[in-house]
Design a protein around this motif. Structure first.
Motif, mmCIF file in Angstrom:
data_model
loop_
_atom_site.group_PDB
_atom_site.id
_atom_site.type_symbol
_atom_site.label_atom_id
_atom_site.label_comp_id
_atom_site.label_asym_id
_atom_site.label_seq_id
_atom_site.Cartn_x
_atom_site.Cartn_y
_atom_site.Cartn_z
ATOM 1 N N ARG A 59 -4.999 -2.444 7.562
ATOM 2 C CA ARG A 59 -5.291 -1.502 6.487
ATOM 3 C C ARG A 59 -5.352 -0.087 7.061
ATOM 4 O O ARG A 59 -5.913 0.147 8.132
ATOM 5 C CB ARG A 59 -6.613 -1.850 5.823
ATOM 6 C CG ARG A 59 -6.937 -1.004 4.607
ATOM 7 C CD ARG A 59 -8.245 -1.418 3.973
ATOM 8 N NE ARG A 59 -8.181 -2.795 3.456
ATOM 9 C CZ ARG A 59 -9.218 -3.411 2.875
ATOM 10 N NH1 ARG A 59 -10.385 -2.782 2.755
ATOM 11 N NH2 ARG A 59 -9.093 -4.653 2.437
ATOM 12 N N GLU A 73 -3.139 3.691 -1.480
ATOM 13 C CA GLU A 73 -4.210 2.887 -0.907
ATOM 14 C C GLU A 73 -5.576 3.300 -1.444
ATOM 15 O O GLU A 73 -6.389 2.444 -1.825
ATOM 16 C CB GLU A 73 -4.201 3.010 0.618
ATOM 17 C CG GLU A 73 -5.225 2.105 1.294
ATOM 18 C CD GLU A 73 -5.176 2.190 2.807
ATOM 19 O OE1 GLU A 73 -4.851 1.182 3.442
ATOM 20 O OE2 GLU A 73 -5.466 3.286 3.337
ATOM 21 N N VAL A 98 0.774 3.431 5.323
ATOM 22 C CA VAL A 98 0.378 3.412 3.918
ATOM 23 C C VAL A 98 0.634 4.787 3.317
ATOM 24 O O VAL A 98 0.784 5.784 4.013
ATOM 25 C CB VAL A 98 -1.118 3.062 3.756
ATOM 26 C CG1 VAL A 98 -1.435 1.738 4.410
ATOM 27 C CG2 VAL A 98 -2.016 4.173 4.302
ATOM 28 N N ARG A 132 -4.490 0.046 -3.861
ATOM 29 C CA ARG A 132 -3.548 -0.911 -3.298
ATOM 30 C C ARG A 132 -3.782 -1.073 -1.795
ATOM 31 O O ARG A 132 -2.879 -0.876 -0.967
ATOM 32 C CB ARG A 132 -2.114 -0.492 -3.629
ATOM 33 C CG ARG A 132 -1.816 -0.573 -5.125
ATOM 34 C CD ARG A 132 -0.396 -0.182 -5.447
ATOM 35 N NE ARG A 132 0.587 -1.158 -4.999
ATOM 36 C CZ ARG A 132 0.947 -2.246 -5.667
ATOM 37 N NH1 ARG A 132 0.367 -2.538 -6.832
ATOM 38 N NH2 ARG A 132 1.868 -3.059 -5.204
ATOM 39 N N ALA A 133 -4.993 -1.442 -1.451
ATOM 40 C CA ALA A 133 -5.337 -1.725 -0.056
ATOM 41 C C ALA A 133 -5.141 -3.208 0.216
ATOM 42 O O ALA A 133 -5.390 -4.050 -0.647
ATOM 43 C CB ALA A 133 -6.772 -1.318 0.234
ATOM 44 N N PRO A 164 0.795 -1.236 0.000
ATOM 45 C CA PRO A 164 0.000 0.000 0.000
ATOM 46 C C PRO A 164 0.824 1.282 0.000
ATOM 47 O O PRO A 164 0.281 2.363 0.251
ATOM 48 C CB PRO A 164 -0.832 -0.122 1.280
ATOM 49 C CG PRO A 164 0.004 -0.927 2.202
ATOM 50 C CD PRO A 164 0.731 -1.911 1.318
#
Length: 574
Positions: free
Chosen positions: A206, A215, A210, A220-221, A176
């Protein structure tokens, strides 16, 4: 060096733990600053622009879901890997055909066989393909009920005289944080092997550690959304990373030799605990056992037949040219890391801390058994006449002293208050001539001096390779007596942010300050992502950094550093 300002702040710039106190807007300010610095070129020539889209592919629900990989090559064998998930919901897949061939059309087979997989190993397939010829290129694939995997390319290690051997060195790939362009560049390069020195993935939940652009905008999580702790968690996180097409391409193009660092396990691991583990997350040893099991499932590493929990340190012979010795400086025997904010006061101030704790002769980053094993490997390399002794491991061995940056210089930078305060905090360490990063070999100086002694006694030409810091480094290492013992190359991170994200001073200023404070430091880059090419010949080793221009856009270019050279017998870069 921990994740918040109340902990060891320097580790934020060297190891890259998340700055949980930073706001998104300030993160964007720092990212913009970094991109302006990159656009200045920093004196390096840009390569051709790549126009390949690198958005991650979605993993398939069934079939060959995550490409192919190979690793741990020897002169007569190599591990080949893939993953096949049955569409029927069965917990087992039998009659998996594997093939290794001299040609991409598989008309000339070198080895073949039949294997199986099951839900017990997350449907990963791992075969030790034996009976191969040394120093040869091979192609491999898997077939299930007529369905074929991608085709991978791999090489065995050479025997006898070797004129040239090219390694790619990589570390610190955080999904991420941005695109894996450096893996794309690795896939397109002419290499004999890729060394991955750890932080292949990150364990955080998550939204933590990051880049918000990567993200939220680039998609791009990671999943699961929580920090990975359970068996299912670790497997799901590997599946996300291995869905990335650039990572798949790099695996398919070359054999890999890998070791873990901390994030494949959990942040700042040592042999009995970790910074990022608490009682609410269960038993530490059980978590590490899970992490190690899944690492062995998903990585193309030779796994001991009796257990997934065998030590990861191991050695490889590259003909008469070199011995590659892979160490575990993170988990196997590491004593707990010191933390300045906690331990200076705890142990009675700087002088007492350094004398009684830091210089404790019993402290080790390897463990006594691994130290002894390293000595035996170096002695064996000496006896068989290898030119180079290449040590692949996680953290910097070179001595890196905190630089002194004048207050008036800090004031002129007009940084947000938290960053100027961070720089000011470093000055207390600089005035005491303390190391920047106690999580590296600088936190285990007595152990390092013992290893330097082994280099002096047994090694003709030691070359250390390191990851972990997300930045590029080159050291001329010296022992306590000031004698040259070998060179070290630290590879930049694939995507993980480096010093520029936490100490956003101009890269030129940071370079000059660090070169001035650290006598062993030969070269460095504190602001860019990429990887390293290391080429060995009987006469010299040549190291070149390859920096990608961006990790937040689908198009990128490559800037290649000026090569640095260590000639055989000199133990220092020219």
């Amino acid at each position: 060096f921990k994740a918040t300002i109340t902990k060891q702040i320097i580790h934020q710039c060297l190891v890259g733990c998340p700055d949980t106190s930073a706001t998104q807007s300030e993160s964007l300010i720092i990212m913009k600053l970094d991109r302006r610095q990159i656009l200045k070129g920093l004196g390096l020539g840009a390569g051709a622009l790549s126009v390949r889209s690198v958005a991650a592919d979605s993993s398939s629900a069934s079939g060959f879901t995550h490409g192919v990989a190979s690793g741990d090559p020897l002169a007569d064998r190599v591990i080949i890997w893939s993953r096949y998930v049955p569409a029927t919901g069965s917990d087992r897949v039998d009659n998996i055909i594997w093939q290794v061939a001299y040609d991409r059309s598989f008309g000339d087979l070198a080895a073949s066989g039949v294997t199986q997989t099951s839900a017990e190993r997350d449907f990963t397939i791992k075969v030790d393909a034996t009976g191969l010829k040394p120093g040869r290129r091979f192609f491999y694939r898997f077939v299930v009920n007529g369905q074929r995997s991608d085709i991978g390319s791999t090489k065995t290690l050479p025997r006898g005289a070797v004129g040239q051997f090219r390694m790619g060195v990589a570390s610190c790939s955080n999904y991420p944080q941005g695109y894996f362009h450096a893996y794309d560049d690795i896939a397109k390069s002419d290499l004999d092997v890729v060394l991955h020195l750890g932080d292949y993935l990150y364990e955080y939940a998550r939204g933590r550690y990051v880049n918000p652009i990567a993200e939220e905008t680039l998609g791009r999580a990671v999943s699961p959304v929580n920090e990975i702790v359970s068996l299912a968690d670790y497997r799901e996180r590997y599946a996300v990373y291995r869905s990335d097409r650039d990572l798949q391409a790099a695996h398919a193009a070359h054999p890999w030799i890998c070791v873990w660092d901390d994030h494949e396990l959990t942040n700042n691991t040592w042999k009995e605990g970790a910074e990022n583990h608490n009682e609410g997350e269960g038993d530490f040893d059980e978590r590490i056992a899970i992490a190690r099991k899944v690492y062995h499932e998903w990585m193309p590493i030779r796994t001991a037949a009796q257990t997934d929990q065998a030590p990861i340190y191991r050695a490889f012979e590259i003909g008469q040219l070199a011995d590659l010795i892979m160490l575990d400086t993170r988990l196997h025997g590491r004593d707990e890391q010191f933390i300045y904010q906690r331990d200076l006061e705890k142990f009675g101030g700087v002088e007492a801390f350094v004398k009684e704790q830091l210089m404790n002769p019993e402290r080790t980053i390897l463990g006594a058994d691994q130290e002894n094993w390293l000595g035996s490997q170096l002695a064996a390399s000496h006896d068989r006449g290898s030119v180079w002794q290449v040590i692949g491991q996680q953290v910097l061995m070179g001595k890196l002293t905190t630089p002194l940056i004048p207050q008036e210089t800090i004031d002129k930078m007009e940084l947000p208050e938290r960053y100027s305060k961070r720089l000011e905090g470093l000055q207390q360490l600089a005035e005491a001539r303390l190391p920047m990063n106690l999580d590296a070999w600088d936190g285990y100086p007595a152990c390092r001096e013992r290893i330097h002694g082994l280099f002096t006694q047994f090694a003709k030409n030691p070359v250390l390779l390191a990851g972990d810091t997300h930045n590029a480094w080159a050291f001329n290492m010296r022992n306590g007596a000031g004698d040259a013992v070998g060179v070290e190359i630290g590879t930049p991170g694939i995507t993980s942010p480096g010093m520029e994200a936490y100490l956003p001073a101009p890269p030129k200023m940071m370079r000059e300050a660090l070169l001035s404070s650290s006598a062993e430091l030969h070269d460095l880059d504190t602001s860019r992502r990429g990887w390293t090419v290391v080429e060995f010949t009987p006469e010299q080793v040549t190291s070149t950094w390859r920096f990608v221009s961006t990790i937040l856009e689908s198009q990128y270019s490559v800037a290649e550093s000026t090569p640095i050279v260590c000639k055989a017998g000199e133990r220092s870069f020219s």
